[in-house]
Scaffold this active site. Structure first.
Site, short mmCIF file in Angstrom:
data_model
loop_
_atom_site.label_atom_id
_atom_site.label_comp_id
_atom_site.label_asym_id
_atom_site.label_seq_id
_atom_site.Cartn_x
_atom_site.Cartn_y
_atom_site.Cartn_z
N ALA A 62 0.87 -1.18 0.00
CA ALA A 62 0.00 0.00 0.00
C ALA A 62 0.90 1.23 0.00
CB ALA A 62 -0.87 -0.03 1.25
N GLY A 101 0.40 -5.18 0.89
CA GLY A 101 -0.67 -5.14 -0.09
C GLY A 101 -0.19 -5.62 -1.45
N GLU A 104 -0.72 -9.13 -1.22
CA GLU A 104 -2.14 -9.47 -1.08
C GLU A 104 -2.82 -9.46 -2.45
OE1 GLU A 104 -2.48 -6.54 2.09
OE2 GLU A 104 -3.54 -8.04 3.28
N GLU A 124 3.79 -5.75 7.16
CA GLU A 124 2.98 -4.72 7.82
C GLU A 124 3.30 -4.57 9.30
OE1 GLU A 124 1.89 -6.88 5.61
OE2 GLU A 124 0.43 -5.97 4.27
C1 3H9 Z 1 0.40 -2.37 3.46
O1 3H9 Z 1 0.63 -2.81 2.38
C2 3H9 Z 1 -0.95 -2.44 4.12
C3 3H9 Z 1 -1.88 -3.41 3.46
O2 3H9 Z 1 -1.74 -4.70 4.00
C4 3H9 Z 1 -3.31 -3.03 3.69
C5 3H9 Z 1 -3.79 -1.74 3.17
C6 3H9 Z 1 -5.29 -1.55 3.32
N1 3H9 Z 1 4.66 3.40 0.08
O3 3H9 Z 1 13.29 1.74 0.72
P1 3H9 Z 1 13.75 2.47 -0.49
C7 3H9 Z 1 9.45 4.78 -1.17
S1 3H9 Z 1 1.60 -1.55 4.34
C8 3H9 Z 1 5.16 4.61 -0.21
O4 3H9 Z 1 14.77 3.52 -0.31
P2 3H9 Z 1 14.94 0.04 -1.48
C9 3H9 Z 1 10.50 5.13 -0.13
O5 3H9 Z 1 9.99 6.02 0.83
C10 3H9 Z 1 2.99 -1.51 3.25
N2 3H9 Z 1 6.46 4.82 -0.51
O6 3H9 Z 1 14.26 1.46 -1.62
C11 3H9 Z 1 11.58 5.74 -0.99
O7 3H9 Z 1 11.19 7.05 -1.29
P3 3H9 Z 1 12.28 8.24 -1.40
C12 3H9 Z 1 3.72 -2.80 3.22
C13 3H9 Z 1 7.26 3.78 -0.49
O8 3H9 Z 1 15.23 -0.42 -2.84
C14 3H9 Z 1 11.49 4.94 -2.28
O9 3H9 Z 1 10.19 4.34 -2.28
N3 3H9 Z 1 4.92 -2.66 2.44
C15 3H9 Z 1 6.82 2.49 -0.19
O10 3H9 Z 1 16.04 0.07 -0.46
C16 3H9 Z 1 12.52 3.84 -2.37
O11 3H9 Z 1 12.45 3.04 -1.19
C17 3H9 Z 1 6.10 -2.32 3.01
O12 3H9 Z 1 6.17 -2.11 4.20
C18 3H9 Z 1 5.44 2.32 0.11
N4 3H9 Z 1 4.94 1.10 0.39
O13 3H9 Z 1 13.82 -0.91 -0.87
C19 3H9 Z 1 7.27 -2.21 2.08
N5 3H9 Z 1 7.87 1.64 -0.24
O14 3H9 Z 1 13.12 7.82 -2.57
C20 3H9 Z 1 8.02 -0.94 2.33
C21 3H9 Z 1 8.93 2.38 -0.59
O15 3H9 Z 1 11.47 9.43 -1.61
N6 3H9 Z 1 9.13 -0.75 1.43
N7 3H9 Z 1 8.59 3.67 -0.74
O16 3H9 Z 1 13.03 8.22 -0.11
C22 3H9 Z 1 10.31 -1.41 1.51
O17 3H9 Z 1 10.48 -2.30 2.33
C23 3H9 Z 1 11.41 -1.00 0.59
O18 3H9 Z 1 11.10 0.30 0.14
C24 3H9 Z 1 11.64 -1.89 -0.66
C25 3H9 Z 1 12.67 -1.22 -1.58
C26 3H9 Z 1 12.18 -3.25 -0.18
C27 3H9 Z 1 10.38 -2.09 -1.41
#
Ligand code: 3H9
Length: 653
Positions: A62, A101, A104, A124
């Site tokens: 999400a 998400g 999901e 999450e």
């Molecule tokens: C969810 O899904 C809830 C659902 O179950 C239900 C909903 C109803 N959203 O980490 P990076 C941005 S909760 C917005 O440096 P990497 C991040 O801020 C979500 N932005 O890269 C950064 O921005 P900036 C569950 C996001 O290659 C840029 O992307 N998912 C999101 O080291 C690059 O990120 C998670 O918790 C996001 N979801 O790692 C996954 N994700 O460049 C969270 C990233 O402006 N994300 N950004 O600073 C991660 O774990 C890592 O970002 C990922 C990439 C492994 C994907």
């Protein structure tokens, strides 16, 4: 604005392609785009639907930046329900990381394939949430209760092969994902495959005690955290309730968590960690210097841990010690650490051997002539450090970065002994350096921009979280520790016991209370340093007199088996009446009246001490922003992430 979701009918397959950089997060536009595409697919000539992503990854979840704001239609749970309800078979094709998400969505698709390098996960919990788009109900139906609980309560993603073994992925695609996935989707359509809805699947048999066991384990492992327990409630709901009721339970628990303090703190922390990597006033395209080989000076616990951090990232290290004996000792510690990792199953024997082989030892500084970066990690003697830097200036090639791992010394004064202060920087690791994630990158007055940019980038490569600090005594973290430590001493003198102070802080969420930290660091270290100071320099005796008396009573801390506590062979602390007596006598000596002190007062005074110093650090420009201080405290000092860090905690009150 063009939609981030594109739909095309390719032969007989409806292809939904998501392209929303950087990580294809499920923003409102993406959710709407998927709904629109499903509308078209529902009525065109397609016989099956394929969902695939452009860019570096499948959907990473999400869109976290939308959290805490009013909900925008369509909501993700609606989108996934719609995917599952589609009358034609839906296939999801995963590369990169399908998270939250973003996983999901495939769970609600009817068939799932992935490239071998992909990972899937439901992280999450790390945001203080639970999978809120059917994940808690669908995962146990595919993978079983235990695997589902493991995936969701740990938040750790698993590789595609493991996901396939668990039943979460049906097929690993060799070669190019789109081609392979399209061919498979066509095959499924040709074979008359029907939609296979996860919600209609039976949950495999499981051990009934699993829920109670998880609740008990999580109460310890994730002390004080709400989300992990709510995940267990929802998975239990998945086995006891019809699917629709399970979803309703998941939704109500998800909303509770989203509105709670812990998730707000963890969401703050998610962005704080990423913000910390950004340096004000430094262009994004600042060039970086290549770093393929590193020298580490000093083979003690710190130097050894630093060497391992680089070797673990595939970077060759030359470890320098003053004598063959010292070098052998340092290498032996490294061997022991690697053997320990293998034994604990953290590292395969082959990988450990490969890392170990990257660390060479030497007693000759000439072996550093060609390295790209040197990190000095000898003990805190300013003259010794300066002598080493003068030597490095003589032997290292032009352009080599010269870094000091000092915890307290003046990086500018160290840089000044060289002819190249612009190449000098502080890289302050935390012990044990091969495990702790924090790296304070200390920017000296003359540190060149490209040196700073190189160290920030390198930190990520060795899997550290870098935070920039200016030069001051103790930089960000240890400077804040001083008033915190002093406050802990005042609390003792005014009436608290060590076990009460530590107990209150640990109950509140700190990994370890301040007095156990003092014991761990060794009380004799500060004692020795104070011997060289005048009374005036030492400051208020209430801040250290108890520790002086403990050292004088031969209680030097954990390493000697006693300090604020008495330790057994397994380093378990026991409260000690002798220590209580020393504290009471010291209070009398200093004329401090003792009284009853509440746990609340303990937490309040200790956290305020951190925060007050944190504010000074911001005002002086030592830290770039208050969220950087939060990152330092969570990753370097065991501050509970679910409280967001000291500055966030104070601001939110
Ligand atoms: C969810 O899904 C809830 C659902 O179950 C239900 C909903 C109803 N959203 O980490 P990076 C941005 S909760 C917005 O440096 P990497 C991040 O801020 C979500 N932005 O890269 C950064 O921005 P900036 C569950 C996001 O290659 C840029 O992307 N998912 C999101 O080291 C690059 O990120 C998670 O918790 C996001 N979801 O790692 C996954 N994700 O460049 C969270 C990233 O402006 N994300 N950004 O600073 C991660 O774990 C890592 O970002 C990922 C990439 C492994 C994907």
């Amino acid at each position: 604005m063009a939609s981030p979701v594109n739909y095309t009918l390719t032969d007989n397959i409806g292809v939904i392609r998501i392209d929303s950089p950087p990580v294809n997060a499920l923003s409102q536009a993406v959710r709407q785009g998927i709904m629109d595409a499903l509308d078209v697919a529902g009525s065109d000539a397609s016989e099956a639907v394929l969902i695939i992503c452009d860019g570096r990854t499948f959907i990473a979840g999400a869109d976290i930046s939308e959290f805490g704001k009013p909900l925008l239609d369509p909501w993700l749970p609606e989108v996934v329900d719609r995917i599952e309800a589609t009358q034609k078979p839906v296939v999801a094709a995963i590369h990169g990381t399908a998270l939250g998400g973003g996983f999901e969505v495939p769970l609600s698709a009817h068939y799932r394939c992935a490239v071998a390098t992909a990972k899937v996960g439901l992280p999450e919990v790390k945001l203080g949430l639970l999978p809120g788009a059917g994940g808690t109900q669908r995962t146990p139906r595919l993978a079983g209760v235990e695997a589902a609980l493991q995936l969701m309560t740990s938040g750790v993603p698993i590789p595609a092969a493991q996901a396939m073994e668990a039943g979460l992925v049906d097929k690993i695609v060799d070669g190019e994902l789109y081609e392979g996935a399209l061919a498979w989707t066509k095959e499924l359509a040709a074979g008359g495959a029907a939609p296979r809805r996860t919600s209609e699947q039976e949950i495999p048999p499981f051990e009934p005690a699993v829920f109670a066991n998880y609740r008990a384990t999580l109460a310890k492992r994730a002390r004080g955290q709400v989300a992990p327990q709510s995940i267990v409630d929802c998975v239990e709901g998945a086995v006891t309730l019809p699917f629709a009721d399970g979803l309703a339970l998941e939704r109500s628990k998800f909303s509770e968590l989203m509105d709670g303090e812990q998730s707000a703190a963890l969401r703050h922390f998610f962005f704080a960690e990423r913000q910390a990597a950004k340096i004000d006033g430094l262009a994004k395209d600042t060039p970086v210097r290549p770093v393929e080989s590193v020298g580490v000076i000093g083979g003690g616990t710190m130097g050894g841990g630093i060497a391992m951090s680089f070797a673990n990232a595939g970077i060759a290290v030359t470890l320098i010690e003053i004598s063959d004996e010292a070098l052998a000792r340092g290498m032996a510690i490294i061997e022991k650490n690697y053997a320990g990792s293998v034994q604990r199953g953290k590292l395969s024997e082959d990988k450990a051997a490969a890392c170990r082989a990257l660390i060479a030892g030497s007693t000759d500084y000439a072996s550093l002539a060609e390295v790209d970066l040197v990190i000095e990690a000898v003990f805190e003697d300013p003259d010794l450090k300066k002598a080493i830097f003068a030597k490095l200036d003589g032997v290292c090639k032009p352009g080599a970065i010269l870094a000091t791992n000092t915890s307290y010394q003046d990086v500018d004064a160290i840089a000044a002994v060289t002819q190249r202060p612009e190449d000098v920087i502080g890289t302050h690791f935390f012990s044990p350096a091969h495990i702790m994630k924090l790296l304070e990158v200390v920017r000296g007055e003359k540190t060149a921009d490209d040196v700073l940019a190189t160290c920030m980038k390198l930190a990520k490569r060795i899997r550290k979280v870098p935070v920039v600090s200016g030069v001051c005594y103790g930089f960000i973290g240890n400077r804040m520790l001083q008033p915190y430590g002093k406050q802990s001493q005042l609390l003792l003198l005014e009436g608290a016991t060590p076990e009460q102070v530590d107990g209150a802080m640990q109950k509140w969420g700190m990994a370890m209370g301040p007095l156990r930290v003092f014991d761990l660091a060794g009380l004799d270290v500060g004692y020795k340093a104070r011997q060289a100071l005048s009374d005036e320099q030492k400051g208020d005796p209430a801040g250290y007199r108890v520790m002086d008396h403990l050292v004088e009573a031969d209680r030097h801390g954990q390493k000697t088996g006693s300090g604020f506590y008495t330790y057994d062979d397994h380093r378990n602390p026991t409260p000690c009446p002798d220590v209580h007596k020393i504290i009471e006598d010291t209070a009398a000596e200093l004329g401090i009246e003792r009284r009853e002190i509440s746990d609340e007062e303990i937490v309040d005074r200790l956290i305020s001490a951190l925060v007050d110093e944190g504010r000074k650090i911001i005002d002086e420009g030592i830290a770039q922003r208050s969220s950087d201080i939060d990152v330092v405290y969570v990753y370097g000092y065991g501050f509970p992430a679910h409280r967001g860090g000291p500055m966030f905690y104070a601001d939110s009150r």
